[in-house]
Write an enzyme that holds these catalytic residues in place. Structure first.
Site, PDB file in Angstrom:
ATOM      1  N   ASP A   1      -4.521  -4.667   6.124  1.00 26.21           N
ATOM      2  CA  ASP A   1      -4.994  -5.475   5.007  1.00 26.21           C
ATOM      3  C   ASP A   1      -3.921  -6.481   4.604  1.00 26.21           C
ATOM      4  OD1 ASP A   1      -6.566  -6.410   2.906  1.00 26.21           O
ATOM      5  OD2 ASP A   1      -5.849  -4.875   1.511  1.00 26.21           O
TER       6      ASP A   1
ATOM      7  N   HIS B   1      -2.755  -1.007  -3.315  1.00 26.31           N
ATOM      8  CA  HIS B   1      -3.910  -0.131  -3.092  1.00 26.31           C
ATOM      9  C   HIS B   1      -3.789   1.098  -3.987  1.00 26.31           C
ATOM     10  CE1 HIS B   1      -4.382  -1.851   1.253  1.00 26.31           C
ATOM     11  NE2 HIS B   1      -4.916  -2.639   0.340  1.00 26.31           N
TER      12      HIS B   1
ATOM     13  N   SER C   1       0.843  -1.202   0.000  1.00 28.54           N
ATOM     14  CA  SER C   1       0.000   0.000   0.000  1.00 28.54           C
ATOM     15  C   SER C   1       0.875   1.247   0.000  1.00 28.54           C
ATOM     16  CB  SER C   1      -0.953  -0.029   1.205  1.00 28.54           C
ATOM     17  OG  SER C   1      -1.855   1.049   1.170  1.00 28.54           O
TER      18      SER C   1
END
EC number: 3.1.1.61
Length: 372
Positions: A313, A217, A190
């Protein structure tokens, strides 16, 4: 530890004011100065000594691209976060900015929401804290802390010291089966990811025996251009995943923004499935969704890698990959821009080994060939 000094560069007085309010409201950040274009920003750099720059792209006299080219020409190494439009042409220019050395980007809300930055204020604040603190530490100008990354999450309004991760659980998960040969490599990443993946994929061996699937992401409209920019520097084919794409050696598939990527093994081949279901772990695409499908389809025959990023995540299902018998790697704290996702995965016991960004490509090449 001194506050992080932010230089705001945008031709819109309204946007400069809105970004300034976000900076003022964030403990640990302060406004170094504001500039209406790249030319004025360059003139201010030496005097205001910012730790991080927020940069608009479309400005008169000197736009964002021209400003970044000038920074590169003068060898000025200050982290830059791009404020980008969501338009398709904005995606191409944003990727050009990353190639020129910008650290990351955030998309402005579009249309009637364009003046409402509150929807992205938390992400912007955390990015500025992470990149600004890293710059302070690397330059040794304002901090004696030895940690390079920003540890997630905040638990108070006072900036915390960037502490190391908690030790792994004493009762670590137990693999249900022995490690098998590696047939696929799955990466979740991310904040800090665009430049990290550029560094890793530039050094991937062209004869790596396994395909690679990635969740970075990123909002819709950007992942295709991101994949194209990686394809220029990587010995392997890099493309945005499309439903039904073959998962095969020599290919890296990037999950499309706004969709989930899962893998599916069929009798003769493995294919990518792009699905439009609810966000998971707060994200879409979600690392947990990808890792969960890899654990289901490949069990003990995968290599899972969780890298720099906010939040958690991927932590749950990289742990699932580990318990299925797959090998797992986490990016270490020192080289992570934000030590969030890999920290949680490490603390859950789902990571076998922590590896620095500089050594990540070599680790992938070694694992891929040694355990093919």
């Amino acid at each position: 530890m001194e506050d992080i000094r932010v230089l705001i560069v945008d031709d819109s007085a309204l946007m400069r004011n809105l970004i300034g309010k976000i900076v003022d409201a964030t403990p640990g950040l302060k406004i170094a100065d504001k500039a209406m274009n790249g030319r004025f920003a360059l003139q201010k750099l030496e005097r205001v000594a910012p730790d991080v720059i927020v940069l608009d792209l479309e400005m008169p006299e000197m736009n964002g691209i021209e400003f970044l080219r000038e920074l590169k020409k003068q060898n000025i190494k200050i982290p830059v976060v791009i404020l980008s439009s969501i338009a398709k042409e904005g995606a191409k220019v944003t990727m050009d900015c990353l190639e020129l050395g910008a650290c990351d980007f955030i998309t402005k809300p579009s249309g009637s929401e364009s003046a409402n930055l509150t929807t992205v204020s938390e992400t912007l604040s955390k990015m500025l804290l992470a990149y600004g603190r890293r710059h302070q530490i690397e330059t040794g100008t304002r901090s004696t802390d030895t940690t390079n990354s920003f540890s997630e999450p905040f638990k108070s309004t006072i900036p915390k010291p960037m502490t190391a991760a908690e030790p792994q659980k004493e009762e670590k998960p137990t693999p249900q089966r022995e490690h098998g040969n590696i047939q696929i490599i799955a990466i979740g990443i991310s904040t800090g990811g665009p430049n990290a993946l550029r560094q890793v994929f530039a050094s991937i061996d062209k004869d790596l025996p396994q395909p690679i699937v990635v969740v970075q992401h990123m909002p819709p409209g950007f992942t295709k251009e991101f994949a194209l920019s990686l394809d220029k520097i990587c010995p392997l084919e890099v493309k945005e995943a499309e439903d039904g794409d073959l998962i095969k050696p020599g290919r890296i598939l990037i999950a499309p923004g706004g969709k989930h990527l899962v893998v599916e093994k069929r009798s003769l081949a493995a294919v990518a499935k792009v699905i439009d279901t609810e966000p998971q772990s707060g994200h879409k695409p979600s690392v947990d969704v990808l890792f969960g499908s890899v654990a289901k389809e490949y069990q003990n025959h995968a290599l899972g890698i969780i890298m720099t990023g906010m939040g958690k995540d991927g932590a749950e299902n990289i742990t699932k990959l580990y318990t299925e018998g797959s090998r797992t790697i986490g990016q270490d704290e020192g080289s992570s821009v934000v030590y969030g996702m890999p920290r949680v995965a490490w603390e859950m016991g789902g990571v076998m080994e922590q590896v620095s960004l500089d050594n990540m490509a070599a680790a992938i090449n070694r694992y891929g060939k040694e355990f093919a």
